[in-house]
Design an enzyme around this catalytic site. Structure first.
Site, PDB file in Angstrom:
ATOM      1  N   ASP A 169       0.890  -1.369   0.021  1.00 57.37           N
ATOM      2  CA  ASP A 169       0.075   0.093   0.175  1.00 57.37           C
ATOM      3  C   ASP A 169       0.853   1.425   0.108  1.00 57.37           C
ATOM      4  OD1 ASP A 169      -2.608  -0.651  -0.289  1.00 57.37           O
ATOM      5  OD2 ASP A 169      -3.258  -0.247   1.571  1.00 57.37           O
ATOM      6  N   ASP A 216       1.038 -11.077   8.330  1.00 53.67           N
ATOM      7  CA  ASP A 216       1.597  -9.661   8.369  1.00 53.67           C
ATOM      8  C   ASP A 216       2.996  -9.378   8.015  1.00 53.67           C
ATOM      9  OD1 ASP A 216      -0.565  -8.791   9.306  1.00 53.67           O
ATOM     10  OD2 ASP A 216      -0.139  -8.437  11.394  1.00 53.67           O
ATOM     11  N   ASP A 218       5.661  -8.620   9.057  1.00 54.42           N
ATOM     12  CA  ASP A 218       6.758  -9.004  10.013  1.00 54.42           C
ATOM     13  C   ASP A 218       6.456 -10.387  10.670  1.00 54.42           C
ATOM     14  OD1 ASP A 218       4.807  -8.292  11.520  1.00 54.42           O
ATOM     15  OD2 ASP A 218       5.529  -6.897  12.743  1.00 54.42           O
ATOM     16  N   ASP A 313     -10.327  -8.534  11.227  1.00 54.30           N
ATOM     17  CA  ASP A 313      -9.932  -9.886  11.418  1.00 54.30           C
ATOM     18  C   ASP A 313     -11.212 -10.818  12.035  1.00 54.30           C
ATOM     19  OD1 ASP A 313      -9.013  -8.734  13.571  1.00 54.30           O
ATOM     20  OD2 ASP A 313      -7.011  -9.183  13.264  1.00 54.30           O
TER      21      ASP A 313
END
Lengths: 703, 748
Positions: A169, A216, A218, A313
């Site tokens: 993004d 994600d 990370d 989520d």
């Protein structure tokens, strides 16, 4: 069968009603309290799970008995009390009812952790389905995302059956180049609407895989991730989600500042270790945004990831559950990431969660939403109600002050009577939770975790209930480094306020006791309560005392097979690593090898499944050890390091072995020690701040 | 001050009861209440009495009469028998007063029926006590009179301010003061018109004494007829009590009740023999001219029963000397607690129905507004707030600082409200305020008095301000109610105190359809007398015809198995069936008396759960029995050996004792207050009650409350039961959850 169980419930309800409501004198209530507490302490020693269920029952009876008594006998209604008493009292009663509801819902939610095992895949890999792996990112540096991408690419899955997508993004060139280099798809869109949820929804339209795995940026997956999770998807076509735990290989602010990393279970472990497993029993495990596989069909049916709330989520899962889709949870860490570094970042993240859950509670309340099963309603409700602990927690932290400082009679009962009723309620709840949650949450730690966050989530949750649009989305910054020790006095403001108030209350109480005020028992009860509050608030202060993070790269202490050689043509020696990080490796030095500082060195990690040598420079050598700094790496080299460091299937499995089992009393002492430390640090900071202001020689912020 | 003798008698009972209640089960509570002036003449011969002295104590004053404030008033009722006239009367007045009054302005006046008898100036000499004899013109005396005293007292010197409620303004009239009467009988023609007079005269405050005469030993039905009549007279005599001596044949020289069945008539009553129909007549007593005999005559014993029922039910025209009963149909059986005596707990009870006097009071120190009502003795409140008095009151808007309205139940403070009002011009009271008082269940008895007492306090900062005490007024609205909710009909027995106060359990059905009187196989005069006294006591509480009572003998118990039994007879004369002795707290073993043994578990239970020391209660009872030898009477209560949840009360005595003493103890408020528990020993005027800790339940509790009560009585079982319960649940749940988990993992 249904009739029979109804009859059974009815026949049990009558004696339970009597047990709960029977009025007793102080003597007999004390007798009953002691009997129950002793019983619970004997039951906790018994292994069979039936005894754990019995403890839940006993705890429920003790707590219900307390609450019944509290509501029928102790409300300050009558001519001798004023509206102020009643107001304060209703606050406390409300908080107690909340705690009771959470306790009971928690028992139901975790009544039978499912311990689901990964389901086997078809023997023929060609029948394995195609998976899209999404790695959404917005503003994280490439250094954070690189290992995730490399680990994803190394997954044990037919290479033609999965594709990795970096959903950027930030639309950064740097990312596009990296993606091209390693051979993954760089997906962008024109706007950033709906943040991560919008990002994923946009990518859904551009890819075609039957299943979507989401990480994600990370969260670095291990190579077995798909093999572990996809079996459940194939076994049952109505499963829409397979979630795995979020594991963190770096200490979160609590662990860092209290030095409890790997000794005391962290805040998240209760959720991923127990609650999600319990949810799975009720078919209510929900999506946590990362480390999960979703079924495209289910996701498309509900119109993609939910965008109305900031916890997209859980909201997405809720919607899939209402459509009759199932979910599964596999309680084996299959990915790991960095925990938030600073307390302020951690607080920011939790505010988002709390606010998001409150939004869902408001927008699609699971208690009334059609299509859910009973257990799902319980689990979702508890997950959401849990985030409303802000106000109750603050009430518990200030209630004794109403009596000690304001002189309000908020409980219309004798001090000893309160103790005789409340003690079994609190002690049985603690003991039972220790039995159920012990490996995942030590007793009394929840108080610290909640106290740290209470003041911050209070307003966002309440605002979200009033109007889900109030409040703003903010992304959790990760990868930052706390480069020095400091007292985060902005975050700590509520804690030192609470601490100081309780300290004043304690002092006033002691003075009142010494000058022989009336109702010594009530006074002592309230003083004891402030002492407990001081410990908890002190613990929060200790957390706010940020400790410097020593290494810039995360280090993983693992024993891996390795080979070393001085250059490509020399002979190699087998050895093993002591610890590995992204920038360096420490190895056991074979006796035959002689290295000194500055020598260049080549290291092969996990020679059994890897043949990419890493170039390094010796930093220190001797006493059977060699520490080497890694040189600039090529992509294959970096990938090899990532696989060795993060990608091993067993990378995160045995990490819990270092923890001691929970013992409520020991946990109380431990929490007490942190409380005292926090209080002491706070005093030191105050004295120093005053001293510096007085002398005007140093800038105050050095405090 | 208005004194109701009814109240006063109860009052003496209540205050003594408080003493009794504070004493533990074991302590010796002998009757200490002063016996009223020795009754030398019983009421059956009172008509022939020529002189009588009535002290104020006899009229119900248990304390001296206190006159307060500048204008203190008090009055006293004086009732006289209607079968005699007063020929001369003197009031012997003892009084004392404050020595610091202004004697030139202070005096004490005595009025009889609002006619001034005498005004006594007060002086320094009379302050410490004075006696005056005041002759009363006998023509002023009516059957019902009021004796009133007024004190006008001042203490302030000229131009000084005076507080009308100053504590120095007092005069006390001793309750030793008395009225001496010379009497002469008033001959009347025997007639049914005035029944129950002259056999019972409501103008006589003494215990009713009315001999019952049978011609020879009566059979059960004749005793039943006598019992119905005794209960009727008991109801008439009410708080006075009634004593019914019995003789088989000899007619006493006074009022009497005579039963004649068939041809068997005593001398002088031959004309009543062989009656063809049940008849009730009044005749001159041939043995005592001037006295009358109430004669029941019938062809057989069941005819006598019919005559007695007709009298008790009020189904005969009481005209002339004689009334015949042709056919009598009994009213349908009474439902429990439907007698007019009892407050119906199912709906709000209007207190106006229970007021004993005016519901509005005036003055600085007004008397209480009193209400009397009876509650079913087995009324079992399920919460502390079950019984509530909702008083609607109005008090004049006068500046009366710290004024209050207090509510007392049986002289125990129950609640109150402060009446602080400002005296702003235009302050008004135009509607009633409400005071809801929860009445403590422990303070309630079968018969209760509720006092609403206004206390007006004058503002003492404005001494010299003109102050009109009569503007201080307060009232209780007739719409005030007694609300009873959340209750059950339930009692833990034995509870002889409920028999003494409320005649429980027999009074439950007012027609005694659930009661059987059990006599020895050959009852003697004392046995029947005791039975009649007991029925009189029951009749006092039911206020209804005992039309369905059954009388039987101890050898014919089968017919009365499912009734509550009232067994009368000396222990050695009662041939008790097998198994009875085990139930009785006191039993006869051969010729030896034996108290029930108490198990250690019971003793521990009673001591630690109910704070009752049954061991020492037993020790005390046995020492009383040892001292008495066989010379004592006793009341016993225990569960009927014939059917569970039914009760037996046994009026009995040792070999040398008189069973009548046990029955008479019920009729004397001084003695009956000590009747309690499962065993009460009566020895002379010493009465002591004991609870030995074996209980049974009568009545019905809602299941949820019964369960709660069971747990609070077995508190040591709470956590073990909780444990057992959760283990059962855990085992069941474990199986269910395991199956569910397996099904879920298999993807079903």
């Amino acid at each position: 069968m249904r009739l029979l169980s109804l009859l059974l419930i009815a026949s049990l309800a009558i004696p339970v009603y009597a047990l709960v409501t029977a009025p007793l004198s102080l003597f007999w209530q004390t007798f009953t309290a002691i009997g129950m507490v002793i019983t619970a302490n004997l039951l906790i020693r018994l292994k069979d799970y039936r005894w754990a269920l019995a403890m839940m029952g006993l705890s429920t009876i003790a707590s219900t008995r307390y609450l019944y008594w509290r509501l029928t006998q102790t409300l300050p209604i009558g001519p001798e009390f004023n509206a102020w008493d009643l107001f304060l009292s209703l606050g406390l009663v409300g908080a107690e009812i909340y705690a009771y509801v959470i306790l009971i819902l928690g028992f139901v939610q975790t009544i039978w952790p499912l311990h689901r095992k990964p389901a086997p895949l078809p023997d023929d890999p060609s029948q394995w389905p195609t998976v899209d792996i999404y790695i959404p990112t917005y503003n994280e540096p490439l250094a954070v995302v690189r290992p995730t991408v490399l680990a994803a690419l190394a997954m044990d899955w037919p290479r033609d059956k999965f594709r990795v997508y970096v959903l950027d993004d930030g639309r950064r060139d740097e990312f596009r180049q990296f993606c091209e280099t390693v051979g993954v798809t760089h997906v962008t869109r024109t706007d950033n609407k709906h943040a991560k949820a919008g990002n994923i929804n946009a990518a859904l339209k551009k890819t075609g895989g039957e299943y979507i795995a989401i990480f994600d940026c990370d969260h670095i997956p291990v190579r077995s991730f798909l093999q572990m999770t996809m079996g459940s998807m194939l076994q049952d076509k109505t499963v829409s989600l397979v979630q795995t735990p979020h594991h963190f290989f770096s200490p979160d602010p609590f662990e860092k500042n209290l030095a409890t990393f790997r000794k005391v279970p962290n805040e998240g472990e209760l959720f991923y270790g127990l609650i999600q497993d319990g949810n799975d029993f009720w078919d209510a495990s929900f999506f946590c945004g990362s480390c999960a596989v979703l079924r495209r069909e289910a996701l498309e049916q509900i119109g993609g990831i939910a965008t109305e709330t900031v916890t997209e989520d859980a909201h997405t899962s809720l919607r899939m559950h209402t459509r009759g889709w199932k979910s599964a949870y596999i309680n084996i860490p299959q990915a790991a990431g960095l925990a938030t570094e600073s307390l302020s970042a951690h607080v920011g993240q939790r505010i988002r969660w709390a606010r998001g859950m409150a939004q869902i509670f408001r927008v699609n309340n699971p208690m009334v939403m059609p299509g859910l099963k009973f257990g799902q309603r319980i689990c979702y409700s508890n997950a959401m109600l849990h985030f409303f602990y802000g106000l109750p927690r603050l009430i518990f932290l200030t209630s004794p002050l109403a009596y000690l400082l304001l002189g309000a009679e908020i409980i219309k009962a004798q001090g000893w009577m309160v103790l005789a009723y409340a003690a079994p309620h609190v002690m049985l709840a603690t003991t039972t939770n220790s039995r159920l949650q012990g490996p995942f949450r030590h007793s009394f730690w929840a108080e610290i975790y909640e106290t740290v966050l209470a003041t911050f989530i209070l307003v966002p949750t309440l605002l979200a209930v009033i109007n889900p649009k109030l409040g703003k989305f903010n992304v959790t910054a990760k990868g930052g480094i706390v480069d020095r020790d400091y007292f985060d006095k902005d975050i700590a403001r509520p804690y030192y306020l609470l601490f100081s108030l309780n300290l004043i209350g304690f002092t006033v109480g002691i003075i009142r006791l010494l000058i022989g005020g009336p109702h010594a028992d009530t006074l002592m009860l309230n003083i004891g309560w402030t002492v407990y509050n001081l410990i908890i608030a002190g613990g929060a202060l200790a957390v706010a005392n940020e400790k410097r993070q020593v290494r810039s790269a995360v280090r993983v202490r693992t024993k891996l097979q390795a080979a070393i050689r001085s250059h490509a043509d020399s002979g190699a020696y087998m050895t093993e690593t002591l610890d590995v990080s992204y920038s360096g490796v420490a190895l056991r030095l074979p006796e035959a090898v002689d290295l000194k500082q500055g020598d260049s060195l080549q290291i092969l990690l996990m020679p059994e499944r890897n043949d990419v040598w890493l170039d390094a420079k010796v930093m220190r050598a001797g006493r059977g050890l060699v520490a080497a700094k890694l040189n600039e790496m090529s992509i294959p080299q970096e990938s090899a390091l990532v696989q060795a460091l993060f990608g091993r299937a067993d990378a995160w499995i045995q990490w819990r072995e270092h923890q001691k089992p929970d013992r409520p009393l020991r946990a109380l002492f431990e929490v007490g020690r942190y409380g005292i430390r926090g209080g002491r640090d706070f005093f030191a900071w105050v004295v120093k701040a005053i001293w510096q202001r007085g002398t005007r020689t140093a800038p105050t912020k050095a405090a | 001050m208005r004194v109701n003798k009814n109240i006063a008698k109860l009052l003496s009972g209540m205050s003594a009861l408080l003493v009794a209640a504070s004493a533990a089960a074991a302590t010796d509570v002998s009757s200490t209440a002063t016996t009223p002036v020795t009754v030398t003449v019983t009421t059956d011969r009172a008509f022939a009495q020529t002189a009588r002295t009535i002290s104020f104590k006899d009229l119900g004053m248990i304390y001296s009469m206190k006159l307060r404030t500048v204008y203190g008033q008090a009055s006293l009722p004086l009732n006289l028998r209607s079968d005699q006239i007063v020929t001369a009367a003197t009031l012997d007045l003892h009084y004392a007063h404050s020595p610091s009054l202004r004697f030139d302005l202070s005096h004490l006046s005595v009025y009889l029926n609002d006619q001034l008898l005498k005004t006594m100036p007060l002086s320094a000499e009379t302050a410490s006590g004075n006696t005056v004899r005041i002759p009363i013109d006998p023509r002023l005396l009516l059957p019902h009179n009021q004796l009133r005293f007024e004190l006008v007292a001042h203490y302030a010197k000229p131009n000084e301010c005076e507080d009308p409620a100053h504590s120095t303004l007092w005069a006390d009239i001793s309750n030793d003061s008395k009225i001496e009467l010379s009497l002469s009988p008033l001959a009347t023609v025997p007639s049914l018109d005035r029944l129950p007079a002259p056999l019972f005269d409501s103008g006589d405050e003494r215990r009713l004494y009315l001999p019952f005469v049978f011609n020879g030993a009566p059979d059960n039905d004749t005793v039943k007829a006598a019992g119905i009549v005794a209960a009727w007279f008991g109801g008439q005599a009410d708080y006075r009590g009634a004593n019914f001596p019995v003789s088989f044949g000899t007619l006493p020289a006074g009022y009497a009740v005579l039963f004649i069945d068939g041809a068997n008539a005593p001398a002088g009553f031959e004309r009543y023999a062989n009656a063809r129909e049940p008849t009730i007549s009044v005749a001159e007593n041939p043995v005592a001219p001037g006295a009358q005999v109430l004669v029941f005559s019938a062809p057989n014993a069941s005819g006598l029963v019919e005559a007695a029922q007709a009298l008790a039910l009020g189904r005969i025209a009481l005209h002339g000397a004689q009334a015949q009963i042709s056919a009598l149909e009994l009213p349908p059986p009474r439902a429990p607690w439907t007698s007019s005596r009892w407050v119906d707990p199912s709906k709000p009870f209007p207190l106006a129905d229970a007021a004993t006097g005016p519901m509005s009071v005036t003055g600085l120190v007004p008397g209480p507004i009193s209400f009397e009502f009876s509650l079913p003795p087995d009324l079992y409140p399920l919460s502390d707030k079950s019984i509530q008095a909702d008083l609607k009151y109005r008090a004049a808007p006068i500046a009366a600082v710290n004024s209050s309205l207090n509510v007392l139940i049986n002289d125990q403070f129950a609640g109150g409200v402060a009446l602080n009002r400002s005296s702003k011009p235009g302050a008004k009271v135009d509607r009633s305020s409400t005071l809801d008082v929860t009445l403590p269940p422990e303070a309630l008895h079968a018969h209760n008095r509720l006092d609403a007492q206004y206390h007006f306090r004058r503002d003492t900062n404005t001494v010299c301000q003109d102050f009109d005490a009569t503007s201080l007024q307060g009232s209780i609205d007739p719409a005030s109610t007694l609300d009873i909710h959340n209750y059950a009909h339930f009692t833990e027995m034995p509870a002889l105190e409920k028999f003494a106060d409320g005649a429980f359990p027999y009074s439950r059905l007012a027609d005694l359809a659930d009661t059987a009187i059990v006599l020895p196989s050959t009852p003697n005069e004392n046995d029947i007398s005791a039975a009649l006294i007991a029925l009189g006591h029951i009749g006092r509480w039911t206020r209804d015809a005992a039309s369905r009572v059954v009388v039987t003998t101890i050898d014919a118990l089968d017919t009365v198995k499912d009734r509550d039994l009232l067994v009368v007879g000396r222990l050695d004369r009662l041939a008790l069936p097998e198994g009875w002795a085990q139930q009785m707290p006191l039993r006869l073993d051969g010729t030896r008396l034996q108290l029930v043994p108490i198990g250690w578990l019971t003793a521990i239970n009673e001591r630690y759960l109910f704070d009752r020391d049954v061991d020492s209660a037993r020790a005390h009872a046995s020492s009383v029995i040892v001292q008495a030898g066989q010379d004592f009477a006793a009341l016993m209560g225990f569960e009927s050996p014939l059917s569970a949840h039914h009760s037996v009360v046994m009026l009995t005595a040792g070999r040398d004792g008189d069973v009548r003493d046990a029955a008479l103890a019920l009729t004397d408020p001084g003695e009956s207050q000590f009747i309690r528990g499962g065993l009460t020993l009566v020895r002379g005027d010493q009465v002591s009650g004991y609870d030995f800790g074996s209980h049974y339940d009568v009545g019905h509790l809602p299941w949820w409350f019964a369960l709660k009560r069971w747990f609070s009585q077995h508190p040591y079982l709470i956590w073990p039961l909780a444990l057992i319960l959760v283990i059962i649940v855990a085992v069941l749940l474990n199986a269910v959850l395991r199956r569910r988990a397996k099904a879920r993992l298999q993807g079903k």
